[in-house]
Write an enzyme that holds these catalytic residues in place. Structure first.
Site, PDB file in Angstrom:
ATOM      1  N   LEU A  95       1.004  -1.572   0.014  1.00 13.66           N
ATOM      2  CA  LEU A  95       0.173   0.015   0.412  1.00 13.66           C
ATOM      3  C   LEU A  95       0.875   1.145   0.102  1.00 13.66           C
ATOM      4  CD1 LEU A  95      -2.304  -1.656   3.136  1.00 13.66           C
ATOM      5  CD2 LEU A  95      -3.121  -0.960   0.320  1.00 13.66           C
ATOM      6  N   ASN A 109      -2.382  -5.821  10.521  1.00 17.04           N
ATOM      7  CA  ASN A 109      -2.036  -6.662   9.288  1.00 17.04           C
ATOM      8  C   ASN A 109      -1.805  -7.997  10.037  1.00 17.04           C
ATOM      9  OD1 ASN A 109      -1.165  -8.104   6.455  1.00 17.04           O
ATOM     10  ND2 ASN A 109       0.316  -7.695   7.221  1.00 17.04           N
ATOM     11  N   HIS A 111       0.848 -11.320   9.747  1.00 17.31           N
ATOM     12  CA  HIS A 111       1.850 -12.099   9.039  1.00 17.31           C
ATOM     13  C   HIS A 111       2.292 -13.116   9.495  1.00 17.31           C
ATOM     14  CE1 HIS A 111       5.763 -11.996   6.294  1.00 17.31           C
ATOM     15  NE2 HIS A 111       5.757 -11.223   7.754  1.00 17.31           N
ATOM     16  N   SER A 138       1.635 -13.267  13.719  1.00 18.02           N
ATOM     17  CA  SER A 138       2.140 -11.557  14.199  1.00 18.02           C
ATOM     18  C   SER A 138       0.682 -11.135  13.425  1.00 18.02           C
ATOM     19  CB  SER A 138       3.083 -11.028  13.827  1.00 18.02           C
ATOM     20  OG  SER A 138       4.130 -12.091  14.218  1.00 18.02           O
ATOM     21  N   ASP A 147       5.419  -5.335   6.198  1.00 18.42           N
ATOM     22  CA  ASP A 147       5.774  -6.065   7.783  1.00 18.42           C
ATOM     23  C   ASP A 147       6.620  -6.321   9.173  1.00 18.42           C
ATOM     24  OD1 ASP A 147       4.656  -8.008   6.275  1.00 18.42           O
ATOM     25  OD2 ASP A 147       6.051  -8.573   5.658  1.00 18.42           O
TER      26      ASP A 147
HETATM   27  C1  GAR Z   1      -2.045 -15.864   5.808  1.00 22.24           C
HETATM   28  O1  GAR Z   1      -1.258 -16.800   5.659  1.00 22.24           O
HETATM   29  C2  GAR Z   1      -1.203 -14.478   5.906  1.00 22.24           C
HETATM   30  O2  GAR Z   1      -0.702 -14.376   7.068  1.00 22.24           O
HETATM   31  C3  GAR Z   1      -0.278 -14.173   4.891  1.00 22.24           C
HETATM   32  O3  GAR Z   1      -1.300 -14.699   3.278  1.00 22.24           O
HETATM   33  C4  GAR Z   1      -1.671 -15.410   3.788  1.00 22.24           C
HETATM   34  C5  GAR Z   1      -3.744 -15.550   3.835  1.00 22.24           C
HETATM   35  O4  GAR Z   1      -4.591 -16.351   3.944  1.00 22.24           O
HETATM   36  N1  GAR Z   1       0.137 -13.505   4.555  1.00 22.24           N
HETATM   37  C6  GAR Z   1       1.702 -12.614   4.736  1.00 22.24           C
HETATM   38  O5  GAR Z   1       1.689 -12.895   4.328  1.00 22.24           O
HETATM   39  C7  GAR Z   1       1.374 -10.905   4.495  1.00 22.24           C
HETATM   40  N2  GAR Z   1       2.673 -10.775   4.310  1.00 22.24           N
HETATM   41  P1  GAR Z   1      -5.707 -16.630   3.581  1.00 22.24           P
HETATM   42  O6  GAR Z   1      -6.489 -15.228   2.629  1.00 22.24           O
HETATM   43  O7  GAR Z   1      -6.647 -17.669   3.723  1.00 22.24           O
HETATM   44  O8  GAR Z   1      -6.032 -15.361   5.134  1.00 22.24           O
END
Ligand code: GAR
Length: 321
Positions: A95, A109, A111, A138, A147
């Site tokens: 963003l 968020n 992560h 986290s 992040d």
């Molecule tokens: C999740 O594991 C989340 O932590 C990660 O993407 C996945 C989304 O799954 N996010 C990141 O890596 C952000 N940097 P979801 O669409 O099933 O919630």
């Protein structure tokens, strides 16, 4: 029950964390509600689920748009529905700084790592390659750096001897689904937590020159000047002296200003017992809508009324211009 905090969720894909947030919000005592699920990808599977659950959705593909243009469209969609918070849940686009600063302290968020370890992608494989004993997830506030914002909550997930990136990811995801609703619940409720409120007042009071904290009749108070001759300019009250709720007492210039404030905003101000007679005013801090800039200004005005001349001299000179 008081009004729930309104949350928009941004997704790019599966949306399982979005689903976890949505289902947690079905509990009658959940302090937030999901009012919008938005995505940059029309094919994001999570959108179908949100629709099926009766939640408004918004899609705008980012293709062909500058990052700032796409973010502005998102910002308008989220603002139009009246969202107070944004939860990023697998939103896989960076963003713009402008968007992030508009939502400062109101965008979270999740992560899949124990931040600050493993920002970015491939977090599970990187944890395995490093022979870590634990992976995890986290929830953090979003700042312009990827992040990187302040971590609000984490769950550690033990790495098992035969884990692969996939098996580890599956288990971390279970932890994510528990963590995100809990962290969001705690965050949107923070203004109802007297300890959080006290920290906010303390930070602003002690940011003023030559101040220190000293309890007074069992409640925290802040003084300006030396430990020996300092004078109080603020007191914290959590149902102190039989007052209701949580508030901070500050000095006004006298009874005229005090009664003008009471007339102007009777929901925000009240005359505290004992202190009220000498022109102090109480500012309520438990309305859930505290303007912390106004609290900081009020502390400063009060500080200035009792601070030693050598500290206020320059300000008085500036005022004369
Ligand atoms: C999740 O594991 C989340 O932590 C990660 O993407 C996945 C989304 O799954 N996010 C990141 O890596 C952000 N940097 P979801 O669409 O099933 O919630």
């Amino acid at each position: 029950m008081t009004e729930r905090a309104k949350v928009a969720v941004l997704i790019s894909g599966r949306g399982s964390n979005m689903a976890a947030l949505v289902y947690a919000a079905k509990a009658v005592d959940c302090p937030y509600e999901i009012i919008l699920v938005a995505s940059n990808d029309p094919e994001a599977p999570g959108l179908k689920l949100a629709e099926a659950e009766g939640i408004e959705t918004f899609v705008h593909p980012h293709k062909g748009l500058k990052r700032s243009e796409h973010d502005q469209i998102l910002h308008e969609a989220v603002t139009n529905v009246g969202a107070e918070y944004i939860a990023l849940a697998g939103y896989m686009r960076i963003l713009s700084d402008d968007f992030v600063s508009k939502w400062q302290d109101r965008m979270l968020n999740i992560h899949p790592s124990l931040l600050p370890k493993y920002k970015g992608l491939d977090t599970y494989q990187r944890a395995l390659d490093a022979d870590d004993t634990h992976a995890g997830c986290s929830v953090h506030l979003v700042t312009p750096e990827l992040d990187d914002g302040p971590v609000l909550a984490q769950t550690a997930v033990t790495i098992m001897p035969d884990d692969t990136a996939d098996t580890l990811a599956d288990r971390v995801l279970i932890a994510e689904h528990q963590l995100y609703p809990a962290a969001l619940t705690k965050y949107v409720s923070r203004e109802a937590d007297p300890n959080w409120i006290l920290d906010q007042v303390r930070d602003r009071a002690l940011a003023l020159e030559e101040t220190h904290e000293r309890p007074s009749f069992g409640t925290p108070g802040w003084r300006v000047g030396s430990e020996k001759t300092g004078k109080y300019f603020a007191y914290f009250s959590r149902r102190h002296f039989g007052e209701t709720g949580t508030s901070v007492f500050v000095k006004t210039s006298g009874l005229d200003e005090q009664s003008a404030l009471l007339d102007a905003d009777p929901d925000l101000y009240f005359a505290p017992k004992f202190y009220g007679k000498s022109g102090w005013i109480a500012i309520r801090l438990d309305t859930g809508r505290t303007d912390w800039g106004h609290v900081a200004d009020s502390l400063k005005k009060s500080w200035r009324m009792v601070a030693p001349k050598r500290l206020t001299k320059m300000m008085d000179i500036a005022d004369d211009f």
